[in-house]
Write an enzyme that holds these catalytic residues in place. Structure first.
Site, PDB file in Angstrom:
ATOM      1  N   HIS A  33       3.354  -0.421  -0.107  1.00 26.51           N
ATOM      2  CA  HIS A  33       3.216   0.284   1.163  1.00 26.51           C
ATOM      3  C   HIS A  33       3.745  -0.609   2.279  1.00 26.51           C
ATOM      4  O   HIS A  33       4.080  -1.780   2.064  1.00 26.51           O
ATOM      5  CB  HIS A  33       1.744   0.617   1.432  1.00 26.51           C
TER       6      HIS A  33
ATOM      7  N   ASP B 133       2.717  -1.617   6.527  1.00 35.52           N
ATOM      8  CA  ASP B 133       1.484  -1.628   7.311  1.00 35.52           C
ATOM      9  C   ASP B 133       1.535  -0.785   8.582  1.00 35.52           C
ATOM     10  O   ASP B 133       0.485  -0.476   9.141  1.00 35.52           O
ATOM     11  CB  ASP B 133       1.107  -3.072   7.682  1.00 35.52           C
TER      12      ASP B 133
ATOM     13  N   HIS C 240       5.085  -4.042   0.599  1.00 34.28           N
ATOM     14  CA  HIS C 240       4.365  -5.018  -0.204  1.00 34.28           C
ATOM     15  C   HIS C 240       3.220  -4.348  -0.949  1.00 34.28           C
ATOM     16  O   HIS C 240       2.831  -3.223  -0.646  1.00 34.28           O
ATOM     17  CB  HIS C 240       3.828  -6.151   0.672  1.00 34.28           C
TER      18      HIS C 240
ATOM     19  N   ARG D 146     -10.834 -11.679  -6.729  1.00 27.04           N
ATOM     20  CA  ARG D 146      -9.822 -12.200  -5.802  1.00 27.04           C
ATOM     21  C   ARG D 146     -10.289 -11.923  -4.384  1.00 27.04           C
ATOM     22  O   ARG D 146     -10.537 -10.777  -4.012  1.00 27.04           O
ATOM     23  CB  ARG D 146      -8.492 -11.493  -6.067  1.00 27.04           C
TER      24      ARG D 146
END
Length: 606
Positions: free
Chosen positions: A478, A480, A550, A560
């Site tokens: 996508h 941002d 990204h 994570r």
């Protein structure tokens, strides 16, 4: 007709139609079990799942070309499928086959896309041929779509066994389902396989491209005909109204412009569409039928680039026609793009710049925070995060194979005041996010203040028992601040995207997990340009637009954690919670007072 038995003629027609369908269906299509599938099967075909199996079957038969085409067909509807993407690269390397066939391609969309490509290259004759063919295909597909809606329907609001509606209620319930399906064919025919959102304004755009293409080849009659066809959908479009007037002037003395009408198939479709809409609204008002009319002809949903805007062509006279495509191209930056500014902190280590990361406005840094700060931040995270926080309560917003938890800066300070976490640790979250903001502003040499747009501490945890043969992404590709459209190689800067975001940063807190690499891609959402393995203190920052698509690879083991930061240059879009957190921190810094000394009740919401 009126009176007793007046409805018999109508129901006679219904019965004859039902008999005809039943008589034709079985001899031509076989038993019902062969052509009426369960919802689960239909969903698998919609997602092209059979092609995933076909690919593997063809491999076993050593039919690599067929396997490659099957894989490509599956991938077109599942672009986030990393395993298939790798298979495709292997096929290209092994067989040298560069062009692959999408075996489920919708021909009217293929013709439309090809026509627009020729239009962009100013090859107007070829563009006209393909766009006209696309229109023929569209109206043919529309007929099929209408007929397919007449199949069995699901009654969402009724338990089938307890369904006690009378004759006319039952007819109305069923017909409204059919009518809603038919009405939505406009959306269905404008939606690419595997996608949710349609190409907005899809059908009118054909006429918009054609009206200008016909003008450029000197066919002013067809240009006016297509302009009038477009105006059926958007009668107040000033650009096309001007174009139509211009074409009429060119035809003056040769053809009476009043004799040139909009195309009959466009008139018929729009007339039918308006009547469907009217009936659906009547049902919604009078029968309690749940329905909201979408905006099917949204003018702000079109593909456009600088080359296809006639006003940008220097040879075009000012009073000549223009294309009405009102979706704006990605604007050129209103500031000079720079990078390489000071990092401000001696312990921060530069790793890679944009060129080394194969992109624009990108930087990778290490040692932004220390190992001890990572551990302390992780302890804070475990005490304040809630599942689904920041994702509208959805614990698995991007993939069902991971659990997402998050928290904001203000929430951390609130928990600090309440004693749930050490206040010093809550303050650390605030301080390191401010440190990241200052580094980003300095490195990219921004001449104006960079404000927080949103700050989020987020952890994603691999769910046990769900990682075997996993092939999705932790976070799909996508951008941002714009809507990424890989098929068109564009990113539309319009809502619901967060169009005010200018820069993004991710500050990682740990490395003790498997998978979870951050990746940059080209705008096709397939070609990976850089892959970054997270670790404590590492920060990746980049501009938020379509130049930097990204995503995150699947986290297959462990947890994570990172601090996600989005920034804006527009003070109108400053993060409200951040402003409140700034006020609390200012009070603390002013007097170095605890909550009781500042006359703040720890139980109060900040």
């Amino acid at each position: 007709g009126p009176g007793t038995g007046g409805d018999l003629r109508f129901f006679g027609s219904v019965l004859r139609r039902a008999e005809c369908v039943r008589r034709c269906e079985e001899p031509r299509l076989g038993a019902v079990s062969r052509h009426r599938a369960a919802e689960e099967v239909r969903a698998d075909f919609q997602r092209r799942v059979p092609y995933s199996y076909l690919q593997r079957a063809y491999i076993q038969l050593n039919k690599l070309e067929e396997a490659a085409n099957a894989a490509h067909t599956f991938f077109m509807a599942n672009p986030e499928h990393m395993e298939i993407q790798q298979d495709l690269e292997n096929y290209k390397t092994t067989s040298g086959k560069a062009s692959l066939i999408d075996q489920e391609a919708r021909q009217h969309m293929e013709d439309y896309s090809a026509g627009v490509r020729h239009y962009d290259r100013e090859e107007y004759e070829l563009a006209i041929e393909l766009l006209e063919h696309a229109l023929q295909g569209y109206y043919s597909e529309d007929e099929d779509c209408q007929l397919m809606c007449e199949g069995p329907q699901r009654f969402e609001e009724h338990e089938h066994l307890d369904y006690k509606a009378g004759l006319y209620e039952a007819i109305a319930d069923h017909y409204m389902q059919v009518l809603a399906c038919k009405h939505d064919c406009v959306r269905e025919l404008a939606t690419r396989s595997g996608r949710i959102s349609p190409i907005e304004n899809f059908l009118p755009l054909h006429y918009d491209y054609l009206q200008f293409a016909y003008y450029r080849v000197g066919d002013y009659v067809k240009a006016l005909e297509c302009a009038k066809s477009y105006l059926l959908f958007h009668p107040d479009d000033e650009d096309v109204l001007e174009n139509a007037g211009y074409y009429e002037g060119l035809l003056e003395g040769t053809v009476d412009p009043a004799t040139i009408k909009p195309r009959k198939e466009a008139r018929a479709l729009l007339r039918r569409h308006k009547l469907e809409s009217h009936l659906l609204r009547v049902a919604a008002a009078g029968l309690g039928f749940a329905y909201t009319e979408p905006n099917y002809w949204n003018r702000y949903g079109a593909r456009q680039d600088e080359h296809s805007v006639p006003s940008s062509i220097s040879s075009e006279p000012e009073d000549g026609p223009r294309l009405s495509l009102t979706k704006k191209p990605m604007p050129k930056p209103d500031r000079e793009l720079k990078e390489g500014g000071p990092l401000l902190y001696s312990d921060v280590k530069f790793v890679y710049n944009s060129q080394q990361l194969n992109g624009t406005q990108r930087v990778l840094l290490d040692n932004v925070i220390s190992e001890e700060q990572c551990r302390e931040l992780h302890r804070v995270a475990s005490g304040i995060m809630l599942a689904g926080d920041g994702y509208r309560g959805k614990t698995s917003p991007h993939t069902p194979n991971e659990r997402f938890e998050g928290a904001t800066v203000l929430k951390a300070l609130k928990y600090g005041y309440e004693g749930r976490v050490p206040l010093k640790s809550a303050r650390l979250f605030y301080d390191i996010s401010e440190k990241a903001r200052r580094i980003v502003q300095s490195y990219f040499q921004l001449n104006s203040t960079l404000y927080f747009s949103y700050t989020h501490l987020v952890c994603r945890t691999a769910l046990s028992g769900q990682q075997e043969r996993r092939n999705d992404l932790s976070h799909p590709i996508h951008a941002d601040n714009c809507l990424l459209d890989p098929e068109a190689n564009e990113c539309w800067k319009e809502p619901p995207a967060y169009t005010f975001r200018d820069y993004s940063a991710l500050l990682y807190m740990n490395a003790d997990f498997e998978g979870g690499e951050f990746i940059f891609t080209e705008m096709d959402a397939k070609t990976v340009t850089a892959s970054i393995k997270p670790k404590c203190g590492r920060m990746i920052s980049f501009s938020s637009g379509g130049e930097n698509p990204h995503g995150v690879k699947a986290v297959t083991k462990g947890q994570r954690c990172a601090v996600a930061l989005w920034f804006t240059l527009d003070p109108l879009y400053r993060e409200l919670e951040r402003i409140q957190a700034d006020e609390v921190i200012a009070m603390l810094d002013q007097e170095h007072l605890g909550p009781s000394e500042m006359n703040i009740n720890p139980k109060d919401e900040l």
